[in-house]
Scaffold this motif. Structure first.
Motif, PDB file in Angstrom:
ATOM      1  N   ALA A 346       0.850  -1.203   0.000  1.00  0.00           N
ATOM      2  CA  ALA A 346       0.000   0.000   0.000  1.00  0.00           C
ATOM      3  C   ALA A 346       0.884   1.252   0.000  1.00  0.00           C
ATOM      4  O   ALA A 346       0.642   2.209  -0.768  1.00  0.00           O
ATOM      5  CB  ALA A 346      -0.933  -0.006   1.210  1.00  0.00           C
ATOM      6  N   ALA A 347       1.933   1.233   0.827  1.00  0.00           N
ATOM      7  CA  ALA A 347       2.828   2.403   0.900  1.00  0.00           C
ATOM      8  C   ALA A 347       3.512   2.622  -0.448  1.00  0.00           C
ATOM      9  O   ALA A 347       3.653   3.763  -0.915  1.00  0.00           O
ATOM     10  CB  ALA A 347       3.853   2.197   2.009  1.00  0.00           C
ATOM     11  N   GLY A 348       3.884   1.525  -1.094  1.00  0.00           N
ATOM     12  CA  GLY A 348       4.546   1.629  -2.401  1.00  0.00           C
ATOM     13  C   GLY A 348       3.638   2.240  -3.459  1.00  0.00           C
ATOM     14  O   GLY A 348       4.108   2.798  -4.450  1.00  0.00           O
ATOM     15  N   PHE A 351      -0.018   5.257  -0.704  1.00  0.00           N
ATOM     16  CA  PHE A 351      -0.823   5.436   0.511  1.00  0.00           C
ATOM     17  C   PHE A 351       0.095   5.737   1.697  1.00  0.00           C
ATOM     18  O   PHE A 351       1.249   5.293   1.738  1.00  0.00           O
ATOM     19  CB  PHE A 351      -1.633   4.168   0.820  1.00  0.00           C
ATOM     20  N   ASP A 352      -0.445   6.497   2.642  1.00  0.00           N
ATOM     21  CA  ASP A 352       0.278   6.781   3.880  1.00  0.00           C
ATOM     22  C   ASP A 352       0.374   5.470   4.668  1.00  0.00           C
ATOM     23  O   ASP A 352      -0.658   4.858   4.989  1.00  0.00           O
ATOM     24  CB  ASP A 352      -0.537   7.840   4.654  1.00  0.00           C
ATOM     25  N   ARG A 353       1.587   5.051   4.976  1.00  0.00           N
ATOM     26  CA  ARG A 353       1.792   3.788   5.699  1.00  0.00           C
ATOM     27  C   ARG A 353       0.973   3.747   6.992  1.00  0.00           C
ATOM     28  O   ARG A 353       0.446   2.709   7.386  1.00  0.00           O
ATOM     29  CB  ARG A 353       3.286   3.650   6.008  1.00  0.00           C
ATOM     30  N   ALA A 354       0.845   4.920   7.645  1.00  0.00           N
ATOM     31  CA  ALA A 354       0.113   4.976   8.919  1.00  0.00           C
ATOM     32  C   ALA A 354      -1.384   4.725   8.714  1.00  0.00           C
ATOM     33  O   ALA A 354      -2.096   4.415   9.669  1.00  0.00           O
ATOM     34  CB  ALA A 354       0.331   6.330   9.579  1.00  0.00           C
ATOM     35  N   LYS A 355      -1.846   4.874   7.468  1.00  0.00           N
ATOM     36  CA  LYS A 355      -3.279   4.650   7.218  1.00  0.00           C
ATOM     37  C   LYS A 355      -3.524   3.315   6.513  1.00  0.00           C
ATOM     38  O   LYS A 355      -4.611   3.060   6.000  1.00  0.00           O
ATOM     39  CB  LYS A 355      -3.837   5.791   6.370  1.00  0.00           C
TER      40      LYS A 355
END
Ligand SMILES: C[S@@+](CC[C@H](N)C(=O)[O-])C[C@H]1O[C@@H](n2cnc3c(N)ncnc32)[C@H](O)[C@@H]1O
Length: 397
Positions: A346-348, A351-355
Motif C-alpha cells: 500500500a505504501a509503495g 498510501f500513507d503507511r500509517a493509514k
C-alpha cells in the motif's frame, strides 16, 4: 410507474440451470469429497506432521527453517499424498460436475442475458470491450483447474464460463447448487466498515476482479445510495454477473477492463474492494493495480482487499498449508503474492503507511453480535482466515 415496474419480475438466469437427478447426485458426491479433503484430511495431515514427521525430523537433528522444509518433509508422506490427490481431483470435478447442465441451458441463458443487457430493467449496465488484451496470466492455464476459467468463449455472447464458475463454486463450497447464499465476504467487510466507520457513505464503489459479482452485490445492499461498478477481464462472467444483478433488482455497472489500468477518471471512487483477486496476478500486476487504486480513490476513500493471509502473519505450518495451491491448483502466484507485505504494498502505491492496515475480521453471518462487540473492543480475536474469519488489507487515502 415505479410501482408498476417493480411488479414485473425479471427472470432468473440461475433457474435455467436444471441438473438431472444423476447430475445432482454427482454434484453432492463431489461436494462431499472436497469437504472430506479440506476438513477431515486437512486435520489428519496436520496431526501426521505434528505427531510423526516433525518428531522424526528432530530425531535426525534436522531443524525446520521455514514452510519449504515442511513441504519437502511431507512430499512423500502417504496421508499428505492422499489428501493432495483427493483435493486436486475434487477441485477438477467441481467444474466438470456442472458442465452438462450448463451446456443444455446455454441457449436460453444466452438469450436471457442478451435481453437483460439490452433492457437494463434496474438501470445497471454492461460494457464489453472485445479488443481488450487478456493478460497472459489469465488464459495461459486453466486457473483453479477450471477448464477455460473466466475468459473462454465458444459461441456468440457466451455466458457458459459465468455459469460454470458460479455453479462449480457452489459445489466447491458445498452449497451446491440450490441454496442461495450471498457473497459472505462482501457482507462481512461491509458490516465491518459500518461498525468501524459509521459516517462512511461512499458515492461510488468499485469491485476489482468481480467475476460474477457475488461479492459486489452486498455492498450495494449495505450502501444503497452508492453507484456500484464491477470490472473483470472475462466477458462471459460479466454477462452472467449482469443478468444475475438485474434479476436481484440491483443496479450495477459492469465493464470489461483490466484493473491494472482502467478508464475511470482520477478520484472517481470512495470505496474500492476486491476479494480472492490479488493472489491470482503476478507481482508487477499487483503493484499496477494498487497504483490504480490510489489514483481512483478520492481523498478519504477506502481500499480493502480480502486475501490470503501474508506469510509473515501465520506459522510455518500454515504457510505450508496455504501454499499448496501454487503447485497443485494452477495458481502460480499464490506463494509470491503471500510473501509480500501488504502494508509495504500500500505504501509503495502512494498510501500513507500509517493509514494502511491488515487484520482478520469475523465472518459477520456466523460470529454473532455479542462476540462482534468484543472483537471490536479488542477483547477477542476473529477466527482464522477461512475458518470463520476473513483476512483483509488495505488503506485509507
Ligand atoms: C478468483 S476470481 C475473483 C472472485 C470474485 N471476486 C468473488 O469474490 O466471487 C479472480 C477474478 O479476477 C479477474 N482478473 C484477473 N486479473 C484481472 C485484471 N488484471 N483485471 C481485471 N480482472 C482480473 C479474473 O478474471 C477473475 O474473474
Amino acid at each position: 410507474m415505479a410501482a408498476q415496474m417493480e411488479s414485473i419480475a425479471v427472470p432468473n438466469i440461475e433457474e435455467l440451470f436444471r441438473p438431472t437427478h444423476d447430475e445432482r447426485a454427482r454434484q453432492s458426491l463431489v461436494s462431499m469429497l472436497r469437504k472430506h479433503a479440506i476438513i477431515d484430511l486437512r486435520a489428519k495431515v496436520r496431526s501426521e506432521y505434528e505427531d510423526k514427521v516433525a518428531p522424526e525430523l528432530s530425531a535426525r537433528g534436522q531443524t525446520v527453517k521455514d514452510w519449504r522444509d515442511i513441504e519437502s518433509a511431507m512430499a512423500d508422506d502417504p496421508v499428505h499424498r492422499i489428501y493432495s490427490s483427493l483435493r486436486y481431483n475434487a477441485q477438477e470435478m467441481c467444474y466438470q460436475s456442472v458442465q452438462p447442465a450448463v451446456e443444455r441451458a446455454l441457449p436460453s441463458m444466452i438469450d436471457l442475458a442478451r435481453d437483460l443487457a439490452a433492457r437494463n430493467p434496474t438501470g445497471g449496465s454492461l460494457q464489453l470491450d472485445p479488443s481488450l488484451p487478456i493478460p497472459r496470466y489469465l488464459n495461459a492455464l486453466d486457473v483453479h483447474l477450471a477448464p477455460g476459467w473466466v475468459t473462454a468463449e465458444h459461441t456468440h455472447d457466451d455466458v457458459a464460463q459465468g455459469a460454470v464458475v458460479a455453479f462449480g463454486g457452489k459445489v466447491f463450497t458445498g452449497q451446491h447448487p440450490y441454496r442461495k447464499r450471498p457473497g459472505v465476504v462482501a457482507e462481512s467487510i461491509a458490516y465491518w466498515i459500518k461498525k468501524t466507520r459509521p459516517g462512511f457513505n461512499p458515492r461510488r464503489i468499485l469491485d476489482l476482479g468481480t467475476t460474477t459479482g457475488k461479492n459486489l452485490l452486498p455492498y450495494k445492499t449495505a450502501f444503497p445510495k452508492a453507484e456500484a461498478h464491477g470490472i473483470d477481464c472475462g466477458a462471459p462472467v460479466l454477462r452472467y454477473a449482469h443478468a444475475l444483478a438485474e434479476h436481484e433488482g440491483i443496479a450495477v455497472h459492469f465493464s470489461q477492463q483490466n484493473a491494472e489500468h482502467t478508464n475511470f477518471v482520477d478520484g472517481h471512487f470512495d470505496l474500492i474492494v476486491s476479494s480472492f483477486f490479488l493472489h491470482e496476478i503476478p507481482g508487477k500486476a499487483t503493484r499496477a493495480v494498487l497504483n490504480e487504486c490510489f489514483r481512483l480513490l478520492a481523498p478519504g476513500g477506502l481500499m480493502i482487499h480480502m486475501e490470503l493471509p501474508d506469510a509473515a502473519s501465520v506459522t510455518d505450518y500454515e504457510n505450508f498449508f496455504w501454499n499448496w495451491d501454487t503447485t497443485n491448483n494452477n495458481e502460480p502466484f499464490y506463494t509470491s503474492y503471500r510473501d509480500q507485505d501488504p502494508i509495504a504494498l500500500a505504501a509503495g502505491a502512494g498510501f500513507d503507511r500509517a493509514k494502511a492496515f491488515k487484520l482478520t475480521i469475523p465472518d459477520s453471518a456466523s460470529f454473532g453480535e455479542e462476540r462482534y462487540a468484543k472483537f471490536l473492543a479488542g477483547e477477542i480475536q476473529a477466527p482464522a482466515h477461512g475458518s470463520g474469519g476473513w483476512f483483509i488489507h488495505g488503506a485509507e487515502k
